[in-house]
Every structure is written in structure tokens, then in C-alpha cells.
Design a protein around this motif. Sequence first.
Motif, PDB file in Angstrom:
ATOM      1  N   ALA A   1       0.839  -1.206   0.000  1.00 26.37           N
ATOM      2  CA  ALA A   1       0.000   0.000   0.000  1.00 26.37           C
ATOM      3  C   ALA A   1       0.874   1.257   0.000  1.00 26.37           C
ATOM      4  CB  ALA A   1      -0.927  -0.009   1.219  1.00 26.37           C
ATOM      5  N   ALA A   2       1.937   1.244   0.809  1.00 23.45           N
ATOM      6  CA  ALA A   2       2.848   2.394   0.853  1.00 23.45           C
ATOM      7  C   ALA A   2       3.559   2.575  -0.487  1.00 23.45           C
ATOM      8  CB  ALA A   2       3.871   2.219   1.976  1.00 23.45           C
ATOM      9  N   GLU A   3       4.030   1.466  -1.051  1.00 23.22           N
ATOM     10  CA  GLU A   3       4.745   1.542  -2.339  1.00 23.22           C
ATOM     11  C   GLU A   3       3.833   2.023  -3.461  1.00 23.22           C
ATOM     12  OE1 GLU A   3       6.289  -2.428  -2.683  1.00 23.22           O
ATOM     13  OE2 GLU A   3       8.132  -1.921  -1.564  1.00 23.22           O
ATOM     14  N   THR A   4       2.605   1.548  -3.461  1.00 25.93           N
ATOM     15  CA  THR A   4       1.646   1.982  -4.481  1.00 25.93           C
ATOM     16  C   THR A   4       1.362   3.475  -4.340  1.00 25.93           C
ATOM     17  OG1 THR A   4       0.671  -0.229  -4.583  1.00 25.93           O
ATOM     18  CG2 THR A   4      -0.677   1.592  -5.397  1.00 25.93           C
ATOM     19  N   GLY A   5       1.177   3.922  -3.097  1.00 25.78           N
ATOM     20  CA  GLY A   5       0.962   5.348  -2.859  1.00 25.78           C
ATOM     21  C   GLY A   5       2.163   6.185  -3.257  1.00 25.78           C
ATOM     22  N   ARG A   6       3.358   5.689  -2.916  1.00 27.17           N
ATOM     23  CA  ARG A   6       4.595   6.381  -3.304  1.00 27.17           C
ATOM     24  C   ARG A   6       4.676   6.536  -4.812  1.00 27.17           C
ATOM     25  NH1 ARG A   6       9.246   2.374  -2.887  1.00 27.17           N
ATOM     26  NH2 ARG A   6       8.173   1.738  -4.783  1.00 27.17           N
ATOM     27  N   ASP A   7       4.469   5.433  -5.523  1.00 25.25           N
ATOM     28  CA  ASP A   7       4.598   5.461  -6.980  1.00 25.25           C
ATOM     29  C   ASP A   7       3.524   6.323  -7.637  1.00 25.25           C
ATOM     30  OD1 ASP A   7       6.745   3.810  -6.553  1.00 25.25           O
ATOM     31  OD2 ASP A   7       5.733   1.984  -7.235  1.00 25.25           O
ATOM     32  N   ALA A   8       2.377   6.442  -6.974  1.00 24.79           N
ATOM     33  CA  ALA A   8       1.299   7.272  -7.509  1.00 24.79           C
ATOM     34  C   ALA A   8       1.631   8.764  -7.457  1.00 24.79           C
ATOM     35  CB  ALA A   8       0.000   6.998  -6.751  1.00 24.79           C
ATOM     36  N   THR A   9       2.711   9.125  -6.744  1.00 22.04           N
ATOM     37  CA  THR A   9       3.095  10.547  -6.709  1.00 22.04           C
ATOM     38  C   THR A   9       3.764  10.988  -8.007  1.00 22.04           C
ATOM     39  OG1 THR A   9       5.317  10.226  -5.730  1.00 22.04           O
ATOM     40  CG2 THR A   9       3.441  10.483  -4.190  1.00 22.04           C
ATOM     41  N   ILE A  10       4.238  10.063  -8.807  1.00 22.95           N
ATOM     42  CA  ILE A  10       4.997  10.441 -10.005  1.00 22.95           C
ATOM     43  C   ILE A  10       4.209  11.377 -10.924  1.00 22.95           C
ATOM     44  CG2 ILE A  10       6.127   9.585 -12.104  1.00 22.95           C
ATOM     45  CD1 ILE A  10       6.957   7.096 -10.444  1.00 22.95           C
ATOM     46  N   PRO A  11       2.967  11.064 -11.308  1.00 24.99           N
ATOM     47  CA  PRO A  11       2.259  11.976 -12.219  1.00 24.99           C
ATOM     48  C   PRO A  11       1.658  13.208 -11.546  1.00 24.99           C
ATOM     49  CG  PRO A  11       0.872  10.090 -11.733  1.00 24.99           C
ATOM     50  CD  PRO A  11       2.203   9.828 -11.070  1.00 24.99           C
ATOM     51  N   LEU A  12       1.666  13.243 -10.222  1.00 32.98           N
ATOM     52  CA  LEU A  12       1.001  14.345  -9.529  1.00 32.98           C
ATOM     53  C   LEU A  12       1.764  15.663  -9.660  1.00 32.98           C
ATOM     54  CD1 LEU A  12       0.022  12.622  -6.136  1.00 32.98           C
ATOM     55  CD2 LEU A  12      -1.447  13.041  -8.129  1.00 32.98           C
ATOM     56  N   VAL A  13       1.023  16.739  -9.590  1.00 33.71           N
ATOM     57  CA  VAL A  13       1.602  18.081  -9.481  1.00 33.71           C
ATOM     58  C   VAL A  13       1.649  18.413  -7.996  1.00 33.71           C
ATOM     59  CG1 VAL A  13       1.267  20.525 -10.002  1.00 33.71           C
ATOM     60  CG2 VAL A  13       0.760  18.786 -11.741  1.00 33.71           C
ATOM     61  N   ALA A  14       2.821  18.789  -7.515  1.00 38.42           N
ATOM     62  CA  ALA A  14       2.989  19.075  -6.089  1.00 38.42           C
ATOM     63  C   ALA A  14       2.141  20.270  -5.667  1.00 38.42           C
ATOM     64  CB  ALA A  14       4.457  19.336  -5.789  1.00 38.42           C
ATOM     65  N   ARG A  15       1.506  20.144  -4.520  1.00 41.96           N
ATOM     66  CA  ARG A  15       0.679  21.217  -3.963  1.00 41.96           C
ATOM     67  C   ARG A  15       1.262  21.766  -2.664  1.00 41.96           C
ATOM     68  NH1 ARG A  15      -1.637  22.305  -8.411  1.00 41.96           N
ATOM     69  NH2 ARG A  15      -2.951  20.681  -9.282  1.00 41.96           N
ATOM     70  N   LYS A  16       2.281  21.100  -2.128  1.00 43.85           N
ATOM     71  CA  LYS A  16       2.869  21.503  -0.852  1.00 43.85           C
ATOM     72  C   LYS A  16       4.389  21.487  -0.977  1.00 43.85           C
ATOM     73  CE  LYS A  16      -0.940  21.815   1.501  1.00 43.85           C
ATOM     74  NZ  LYS A  16      -1.392  23.041   2.134  1.00 43.85           N
ATOM     75  N   GLY A  17       5.029  22.245  -0.115  1.00 42.45           N
ATOM     76  CA  GLY A  17       6.490  22.222  -0.028  1.00 42.45           C
ATOM     77  C   GLY A  17       7.172  22.901  -1.196  1.00 42.45           C
ATOM     78  N   ARG A  18       8.488  22.772  -1.195  1.00 41.18           N
ATOM     79  CA  ARG A  18       9.298  23.420  -2.223  1.00 41.18           C
ATOM     80  C   ARG A  18       8.921  22.947  -3.625  1.00 41.18           C
ATOM     81  NH1 ARG A  18      13.749  26.591  -1.868  1.00 41.18           N
ATOM     82  NH2 ARG A  18      13.896  26.109   0.326  1.00 41.18           N
ATOM     83  N   ALA A  19       8.542  21.687  -3.761  1.00 42.81           N
ATOM     84  CA  ALA A  19       8.179  21.155  -5.075  1.00 42.81           C
ATOM     85  C   ALA A  19       6.990  21.908  -5.680  1.00 42.81           C
ATOM     86  CB  ALA A  19       7.863  19.666  -4.978  1.00 42.81           C
ATOM     87  N   SER A  20       6.132  22.469  -4.820  1.00 38.53           N
ATOM     88  CA  SER A  20       4.958  23.175  -5.333  1.00 38.53           C
ATOM     89  C   SER A  20       5.350  24.424  -6.123  1.00 38.53           C
ATOM     90  CB  SER A  20       4.013  23.556  -4.194  1.00 38.53           C
ATOM     91  OG  SER A  20       4.598  24.522  -3.339  1.00 38.53           O
ATOM     92  N   TYR A  21       6.552  24.959  -5.867  1.00 43.02           N
ATOM     93  CA  TYR A  21       7.011  26.131  -6.609  1.00 43.02           C
ATOM     94  C   TYR A  21       7.203  25.830  -8.091  1.00 43.02           C
ATOM     95  CZ  TYR A  21       8.319  27.716  -1.876  1.00 43.02           C
ATOM     96  OH  TYR A  21       8.318  28.049  -0.549  1.00 43.02           O
ATOM     97  N   LEU A  22       7.401  24.551  -8.393  1.00 40.93           N
ATOM     98  CA  LEU A  22       7.635  24.146  -9.780  1.00 40.93           C
ATOM     99  C   LEU A  22       6.354  24.013 -10.584  1.00 40.93           C
ATOM    100  CD1 LEU A  22      10.355  21.392  -9.275  1.00 40.93           C
ATOM    101  CD2 LEU A  22      10.706  23.760 -10.001  1.00 40.93           C
TER     102      LEU A  22
END
Length: 192
Positions: free
Chosen positions: A141-162
Amino acid sequence: MSVEAWVREFARLVTAEAPRLTELDSAIGDADHGANLSRGLNAVVSALDTSSFPDDGALLKKVGMVLVSTVGGASGPLYGTFFLRAAGALGDGFPAAFRAGVDGVAARGKSTTGEKTMLDALVPAAEALAAGKDWAAVVDAAETGRDATIPLVARKGRASYLGERSAGHLDPGAASATLLVTAAATTLGADG
């Protein structure tokens, strides 16, 4: 249940994976996630080596305090909050303690799943634990959730600046959070 073994295994995994975590962070963050988290967890191990604790809750509280004081960026407060909240709920069993930690991360980060954060790995793992799934399913479940972040656009943290440029990259926080779950499965798995 050896909570200390879990923390030590998490430290070992993060130290081993620190270059990869930092590489992931260099794509969408400030290229320090692995180095910062490894440094903090090495400080945790040193604290465990030189301290004794009356119970596992006290041990987890110490882990949280050390992480808050030694890890820069968002990782220190977030992981520190996880362990502090888990410490307070440990008497209700590991699934409840893990969930309390995850809820603490969500509150501290003002975040939820789908925002390309560590919660994308932690929440599914917490849900699998609460449902009584075996450790292999919890890690999956954790690995699936982790891998599901790849296509997402970041909404929080420094990554959201991109903005849109953050899509296509694995979230480093979700990667390290998966190591936390993997460490639990390795050390606590025999306890069900």
C-alpha cells in the motif's frame, strides 16, 4: 514488539538510500532530503545508544525530539511530529499509534493525500494496518501510494514552486515514508 528495532532499521534504510533520496529531491526540491534525514536519524541512533527509556512511548518521544532539533527543512518537523504523536498513542497498539503519527503529519503539514507528499505513502499504509492487513500488504500500500506521486503536481512544499514541472517525478518524502513502513514490516512483522 521492538519499537527500538523499528527506529534503528529506519535509520539504516535511510542512510543506505540517502543518495537516492537526495537525487529525487534534486529534481523537485532543494537536494537535501536524504542527507538531512540521514543526519537526523544518525543523531537518533546515537541518542538510543546513550540513553535508556522506561517504555516505548518515551523512546519514540525522544526520537521525535531529536528529529525536530537536527533535521532541517520540512522533514524534521514532519517526521518529528509523526514520532511524537505515535508515542502518545502507543498504548492503543501499533496500528493506532501509526495512524496518530500520520494524522500528526497531516495536521503539521496542512496536507492530505494527492498533494505529492509523504502522506501519499503513509495514509494507505495506515489504512491497511487499521484493516488488519498483513505486513506485505501494508508495504505494498505504501509503495503503491509512493509510486502514484509520479504523475502528480505538487501542492505543498518546495516542489509546489515548480507547478506543472513537478509532475513526472517521484516524491522524495513519499520515498522515505515508504522506508519507514518497510522498516516496520521488517522489525515488527513477526508480531503481526
